[in-house]
Design a protein around this motif. Structure first.
Motif, PDB file in Angstrom:
ATOM      1  N   PHE A 133       0.812  -1.215   0.000  1.00  0.00           N
ATOM      2  CA  PHE A 133       0.000   0.000   0.000  1.00  0.00           C
ATOM      3  C   PHE A 133       0.846   1.265   0.000  1.00  0.00           C
ATOM      4  N   ALA A 134       1.826   1.319   0.892  1.00  0.00           N
ATOM      5  CA  ALA A 134       2.639   2.535   1.008  1.00  0.00           C
ATOM      6  C   ALA A 134       3.320   2.886  -0.305  1.00  0.00           C
ATOM      7  N   GLN A 135       3.851   1.897  -0.979  1.00  0.00           N
ATOM      8  CA  GLN A 135       4.547   2.140  -2.245  1.00  0.00           C
ATOM      9  C   GLN A 135       3.565   2.517  -3.353  1.00  0.00           C
ATOM     10  N   ALA A 136       2.419   1.893  -3.375  1.00  0.00           N
ATOM     11  CA  ALA A 136       1.470   2.111  -4.463  1.00  0.00           C
ATOM     12  C   ALA A 136       0.673   3.401  -4.308  1.00  0.00           C
ATOM     13  N   ASN A 195       1.749  10.186  -3.024  1.00  0.00           N
ATOM     14  CA  ASN A 195       0.815  11.259  -2.673  1.00  0.00           C
ATOM     15  C   ASN A 195       1.063  11.889  -1.313  1.00  0.00           C
ATOM     16  N   LYS A 196       2.137  11.502  -0.629  1.00  0.00           N
ATOM     17  CA  LYS A 196       2.341  11.916   0.755  1.00  0.00           C
ATOM     18  C   LYS A 196       2.480  13.423   0.960  1.00  0.00           C
ATOM     19  N   VAL A 205      -3.179  11.176   6.840  1.00  0.00           N
ATOM     20  CA  VAL A 205      -3.267   9.787   7.276  1.00  0.00           C
ATOM     21  C   VAL A 205      -3.204   9.807   8.797  1.00  0.00           C
ATOM     22  N   LEU A 206      -4.253   9.288   9.427  1.00  0.00           N
ATOM     23  CA  LEU A 206      -4.368   9.324  10.874  1.00  0.00           C
ATOM     24  C   LEU A 206      -4.451   7.898  11.403  1.00  0.00           C
TER      25      LEU A 206
END
Length: 71
Positions: free
Chosen positions: A8-11, A16-17, A24-25
């Motif tokens: 998920f983090a990579q995709a 978009n960070k 993101v909470l």
């Protein structure tokens, strides 16, 4: 057929960070998805969420999308 599994983090998150409209909470609990009926009664649209974080209730409204993720 070939499937590629991407974390998920990579995709999604890393590309978009830095967006100003992304937050993101963690350690939050969604207590209610706020929705409205549009058009005929069969079209229901999510307009926001109510959630608890650190013992405090919060409400966040959305103009386009409501994305709730759990895991």
């Amino acid at each position: 057929m070939y499937y590629l599994i991407i974390p998920f983090a990579q995709a999604y998150y890393l590309p978009n960070k830095d967006r100003k409209n992304l937050c993101v909470l963690t350690e939050a609990l969604v207590t209610r998805i706020i929705s409205e009926v549009h058009g005929n009664a069969s079209e229901v649209v999510a307009t926001g969420v109510e959630f608890e974080h650190n013992g405090t209730k919060h409400f966040v409204g959305a103009s386009k999308e409501v994305i709730v993720s759990a895991g």
